[in-house]
Design an enzyme around this catalytic site. Structure first.
Site, short mmCIF file in Angstrom:
data_model
loop_
_atom_site.label_atom_id
_atom_site.label_comp_id
_atom_site.label_asym_id
_atom_site.label_seq_id
_atom_site.Cartn_x
_atom_site.Cartn_y
_atom_site.Cartn_z
N HIS A 119 0.81 -1.22 0.00
CA HIS A 119 0.00 0.00 0.00
C HIS A 119 0.85 1.27 0.00
CE1 HIS A 119 0.83 0.74 4.31
NE2 HIS A 119 0.78 -0.58 4.40
N ASP A 120 0.39 2.24 -0.76
CA ASP A 120 0.95 3.60 -0.78
C ASP A 120 2.35 3.67 -1.38
OD1 ASP A 120 -1.25 5.07 0.75
OD2 ASP A 120 -0.72 3.48 2.17
N GLY A 137 5.06 -1.01 2.72
CA GLY A 137 4.27 0.18 2.44
C GLY A 137 5.08 1.46 2.35
#
Length: 268
Positions: A119-120, A137
């Site tokens: 994520h991200d 992440g």
């Protein structure tokens, strides 16, 4: 049974022109897929996926699954894949969290089999993420970076443009632009001369980059001193400024060099 009966495509999904979707693939509703993209068999594309034109996604890839983050609260976020990007077998690209709202993979990238993009993360254009790279992440990867197979990237780490990282590396610190990095712990191994030449950098540009890193790593300065010397000594160029900006924005600190690496870099 007809081919179209072997796939499940939500009626709200936005599918471009001339898109091929092979059997046993599942595409959820909040998905957009650009023209001329090929989706192989047994691919899962979940809500929040935004896939560009001319992409190729191979079997068992999963795009835009929710983050593996216990703080995730179900907010609407995205996984954005640029144009002309190839995603090989069993790659996973998770969508973002509320921290940034999106995970991004740029144009013309190659994500090899079993890589994980958490994520991200933000991956630039023309990057190669080799087999089984595991990326935590909030990692940032600059354009044209190459990350060797089975490397593990610590969350919030940054990898500069045109850097190349040896396979099996454990990346815990930021890796500046234009360099080669490897060994355990990961250290500076010199300038990525071969990659830079392939991408059209002149001898003068490569020489300046090399001398900047000699100043940073081999002349006994601490990082702050080295940056001041580099800024006052070297002519302002896009490459010099990219190095200075990257290091000054580093929150985790940059990789260092060992004696062997220093000797190797001096000989280049």
């Amino acid at each position: 049974m007809k081919h179209k009966d072997l796939v499940w495509i939500h009626p709200d999904a936005k599918i471009g022109e001339n898109v091929t979707i092979e059997p046993f693939t599942v595409i959820h509703g909040d998905v957009e897929i650009g023209d001329n993209t090929w989706i192989g068999p047994h691919v899962t594309i979940l809500d929040g996926a935004r896939i560009g034109k001319n992409c190729r996604i191979f079997p068992n890839a999963v795009i835009s699954a929710i983050p593996q983050d216990l703080k995730f609260g179900g907010e609407m976020t995205y996984a954005i894949i640029g144009d002309n990007t190839t995603i090989r077998e069993c790659v996973t690209v998770n969508r973002g969290t509320s921290a940034s709202g999106k995970t991004v993979v740029g144009d013309n990238c190659l994500l090899m089999a079993y890589a994980h993009i958490a994520h991200d993360c933000v991956i630039g254009n023309n990057c190669v993420i080799v087999n089984a790279v595991q990326m935590a992440g909030h990692v940032e990867v600059g354009d044209y970076a190459i990350i060797g197979g089975t490397s593990a990237i610590h969350q919030f780490s940054r990898i500069g443009a045109h850097a190349i990282i040896a396979g099996g590396s454990l990346v815990r610190k930021d890796i500046p632009p234009y360099v080669k990095a490897g060994r355990e712990p990961v250290v500076y191994l010199g300038v990525n001369r071969v990659g830079l030449r392939r991408r059209g950098f002149s001898n003068e540009q490569i020489y300046q980059i090399h001398e900047i890193y000699r100043t940073l790593y081999l002349k006994g300065y601490n990082t702050t001193e080295a940056l001041n010397v580099i800024e006052s000594t070297f002519q302002a160029t896009p490459e010099r400024d990219a190095i200075l900006d990257f290091i000054r924005k580093s929150e985790r600190g940059i990789i260092r060099t060992g004696h062997h690496a220093a000797n190797h870099a001096t000989e280049e």
